[in-house]
Structure formats: structure tokens, C-alpha cells
Design a protein around this motif. Sequence first.
Motif, PDB file in Angstrom:
ATOM      1  N   LEU A 259      -4.636   7.300   3.509  1.00  0.00           N
ATOM      2  CA  LEU A 259      -6.118   6.756   3.896  1.00  0.00           C
ATOM      3  C   LEU A 259      -7.127   7.538   3.550  1.00  0.00           C
ATOM      4  CD1 LEU A 259      -4.923   4.592   6.786  1.00  0.00           C
ATOM      5  CD2 LEU A 259      -5.415   3.557   4.626  1.00  0.00           C
ATOM      6  N   HIS A 260      -6.851   8.988   4.235  1.00  0.00           N
ATOM      7  CA  HIS A 260      -8.033   9.942   4.190  1.00  0.00           C
ATOM      8  C   HIS A 260      -8.504   9.941   2.599  1.00  0.00           C
ATOM      9  CE1 HIS A 260      -9.498  14.329   4.582  1.00  0.00           C
ATOM     10  NE2 HIS A 260     -10.537  13.378   4.689  1.00  0.00           N
ATOM     11  N   GLN A 261      -7.620  10.197   1.784  1.00  0.00           N
ATOM     12  CA  GLN A 261      -7.768  10.379   0.383  1.00  0.00           C
ATOM     13  C   GLN A 261      -8.323   9.222  -0.180  1.00  0.00           C
ATOM     14  OE1 GLN A 261      -4.392  11.931  -1.876  1.00  0.00           O
ATOM     15  NE2 GLN A 261      -5.426  11.123  -3.865  1.00  0.00           N
ATOM     16  N   ASP A 262      -8.139   8.078   0.227  1.00  0.00           N
ATOM     17  CA  ASP A 262      -8.582   6.748  -0.257  1.00  0.00           C
ATOM     18  C   ASP A 262     -10.282   6.826   0.051  1.00  0.00           C
ATOM     19  OD1 ASP A 262      -7.207   5.230  -1.882  1.00  0.00           O
ATOM     20  OD2 ASP A 262      -6.840   3.581  -0.256  1.00  0.00           O
ATOM     21  N   LEU A 263     -10.326   7.002   1.493  1.00  0.00           N
ATOM     22  CA  LEU A 263     -11.734   7.040   2.051  1.00  0.00           C
ATOM     23  C   LEU A 263     -12.802   8.002   1.245  1.00  0.00           C
ATOM     24  CD1 LEU A 263     -10.748   6.530   5.642  1.00  0.00           C
ATOM     25  CD2 LEU A 263     -12.041   4.803   4.289  1.00  0.00           C
ATOM     26  N   THR A 264     -12.229   9.199   1.134  1.00  0.00           N
ATOM     27  CA  THR A 264     -13.075  10.164   0.393  1.00  0.00           C
ATOM     28  C   THR A 264     -13.132   9.919  -1.014  1.00  0.00           C
ATOM     29  OG1 THR A 264     -11.836  11.986   1.983  1.00  0.00           O
ATOM     30  CG2 THR A 264     -12.812  12.544  -0.381  1.00  0.00           C
ATOM     31  N   GLU A 265     -12.318   9.416  -1.609  1.00  0.00           N
ATOM     32  CA  GLU A 265     -12.665   8.892  -3.214  1.00  0.00           C
ATOM     33  C   GLU A 265     -13.441   7.696  -3.274  1.00  0.00           C
ATOM     34  OE1 GLU A 265      -8.806   7.900  -4.577  1.00  0.00           O
ATOM     35  OE2 GLU A 265      -8.072  10.131  -4.781  1.00  0.00           O
ATOM     36  N   ARG A 266     -13.728   7.058  -2.029  1.00  0.00           N
ATOM     37  CA  ARG A 266     -14.625   5.916  -2.184  1.00  0.00           C
ATOM     38  C   ARG A 266     -16.106   6.598  -1.395  1.00  0.00           C
ATOM     39  NH1 ARG A 266      -9.998   3.783  -2.632  1.00  0.00           N
ATOM     40  NH2 ARG A 266      -9.599   1.829  -3.389  1.00  0.00           N
TER      41      ARG A 266
ATOM     42  N   ALA B 126     -16.640   8.331   1.368  1.00  0.00           N
ATOM     43  CA  ALA B 126     -16.754   8.690   2.927  1.00  0.00           C
ATOM     44  C   ALA B 126     -16.527   9.918   3.289  1.00  0.00           C
ATOM     45  CB  ALA B 126     -15.636   7.580   3.613  1.00  0.00           C
ATOM     46  N   ASP B 127     -17.157  10.326   4.395  1.00  0.00           N
ATOM     47  CA  ASP B 127     -17.060  11.609   4.979  1.00  0.00           C
ATOM     48  C   ASP B 127     -16.242  11.432   6.421  1.00  0.00           C
ATOM     49  OD1 ASP B 127     -18.483  13.011   3.290  1.00  0.00           O
ATOM     50  OD2 ASP B 127     -20.351  12.184   3.987  1.00  0.00           O
ATOM     51  N   LEU B 128     -15.214  12.480   6.798  1.00  0.00           N
ATOM     52  CA  LEU B 128     -14.500  12.658   7.846  1.00  0.00           C
ATOM     53  C   LEU B 128     -15.146  13.785   8.357  1.00  0.00           C
ATOM     54  CD1 LEU B 128     -12.338  11.676   9.756  1.00  0.00           C
ATOM     55  CD2 LEU B 128     -10.846  13.011   8.445  1.00  0.00           C
TER      56      LEU B 128
ATOM     57  N   TYR C 108       0.933  -1.163   0.030  1.00  0.00           N
ATOM     58  CA  TYR C 108      -0.075  -0.061   0.110  1.00  0.00           C
ATOM     59  C   TYR C 108       0.739   1.401  -0.173  1.00  0.00           C
ATOM     60  CZ  TYR C 108      -3.742   3.307   1.233  1.00  0.00           C
ATOM     61  OH  TYR C 108      -4.366   4.425   1.276  1.00  0.00           O
TER      62      TYR C 108
END
Length: 287
Positions: A83-90, A92-94, A5
Motif C-alpha cells: 500500500l505504501h508503494q502504491d500511494l507513493t507511486e500516486r 502521496a507522502d508518508l 489486490y
Amino acid sequence: MLYKYCQEHNVPFKKTGKWVVAQNDEQAEYLRQLAAHCADVDVPVHMVSQKQAKHDEPCVQAHAVLASPTTGIIDSHALMSALHQDLTERGADLAVGTEVQAIHRDDTGGYGVLVATGDSDVPYMAVRAASVVNAAGLWADRIACMLVPDDHEWHSKYKLHFAKGRYYLHTNSSDSPSISVQRLVYPVPDKQITSLGTHLTLDMGGAIRFGPDLEWVSSNTDYATDGGEPIKKVAAAIAEYLPMIQAKDLAPGYTGIRPKLQLPGGAFRDFVIKEESDAGFPGFVNL
């Protein structure tokens, strides 16, 4: 998997390897038992002869060595950003700066979560979720117990105790012997495994630091660097495997707090990762 990763997302890392070092026959037997367990769970480790150990790490003193060649260090901030970028692209909201105030099981079988937003215009927000993962770290017991009555077993079963640890920086005094180490070095842990000992770690720039020590504290926000073991005692613990170290070579760095399920001085209790259907809360996961 993590190294792959990091390579794919340009996260800096180094596969330094790690040694766990024994100083007597009893500790050496622990290493052999640990090596057997690692073999059972397919973790690659191997014993290192004293001759090879002295060749590879001349500054390290050891009666026996267990090597973990796949251990490494990572730029944790870069990893979190990836990881934040990965989640956002999928999708997700932080939501940073929010605090869970209450959780309840709703009529549909999901969960209602009330959070304080820190926004004066909309101070609270209700969130509905089919599943909830309680990964609140030092606050995880408080979050879990929001779901249950005061007499529920979770209040004792998941009660956290706080082990503060201090890290010390290697200052490399001009009148001290030069110390060079290429990998992480851990002593054999105590029998209760409350701590992995004051070990040697490296940062991404190759600088040496030591820690953590262990002090049980009552507050999970007590990050003060004062107190704890006298620095001479810390240096003595390090000198068991790094005999060239002196107290004057150490400077206080920073602290962290480890949440523990075991009582101070009590028997070892491992981490919990549990989906709580058995307790009547399907889709709720306690970490």
C-alpha cells in the motif's frame, strides 16, 4: 477485492475459512440469526452439520457451526509495504514520526493542521488540507476533539475506552495430545459483543495462537503482558471448543489494545465512519 489486490502485488495470504461455533441451543439460534443477516448483506456463509464438522475438524467440539468460506489470513506487513508503494507511486507522502498538535477550520473552508515533526531544525510544520480523515485509532477521540470546544458533544459521543487483549501461543507440549486445525475458530460472542471471545487463529506458517482475552485499561499505551485472566481460565474458555487444550500448552505471546465507543459492561456500539458536514465540518471524516 483484497485477495485480488494481494495476488496482483505479491502479498502472501491464505483463504483458510472461519468457523463460528455454538455449544448449546441458544448459541445455535444466534448462529442462525447471524446467517440470515449475512444473507441480507450478501456475505457467503453456510451452516455445517455436526457430522461434517467432526469430519473436517476432528479436534473441534461444536453443537452447531456457521462457516465463512471466504475468510482468510494475510501478511499484514507485506500488505502495508504494498500500500505504501502504491500511494507513493500516486504522489502521496508518508510522514512518519509526526504528531498532530492542533487542527482548526480555516477561512477558506479547509483545515489547518499543526504537526510536530521530531526534527530539531524544523520542530513544527503547518499543513493545509481541503479534507482530513481522522484515522488515528487509539488517539482518534483526541484528534476529533481538537476541532471543537470543551462542551461539544464529541467529547462524550466519541470518547474511547480501551480494551486490552492478550494473545497466547500454542506451545504443543511433548506430553500433550497433538492438535491440528485447518481454519480459524471463533466462539459465539458475548451478548454485549465487547469481545469476539478467545478464538483460535493461524499465522502464515500454520502455527496456532489464541486470543484476545479482555481487560479494560485506562491507558492506551498499556501493552504489558502480565495481569489479565489466569491462564487456567483462558485455557478453560478455549477448551469449550477445543477440549484437548491444557493450560500448560499456552504461553503468553503479545498484547493489543482495541478502542471501543461503549463503556465497560455497556451496550454494544459499532464503529463510526462519518463525514461531519452535519456537525459543521464538511470534508472532515471521523473513523
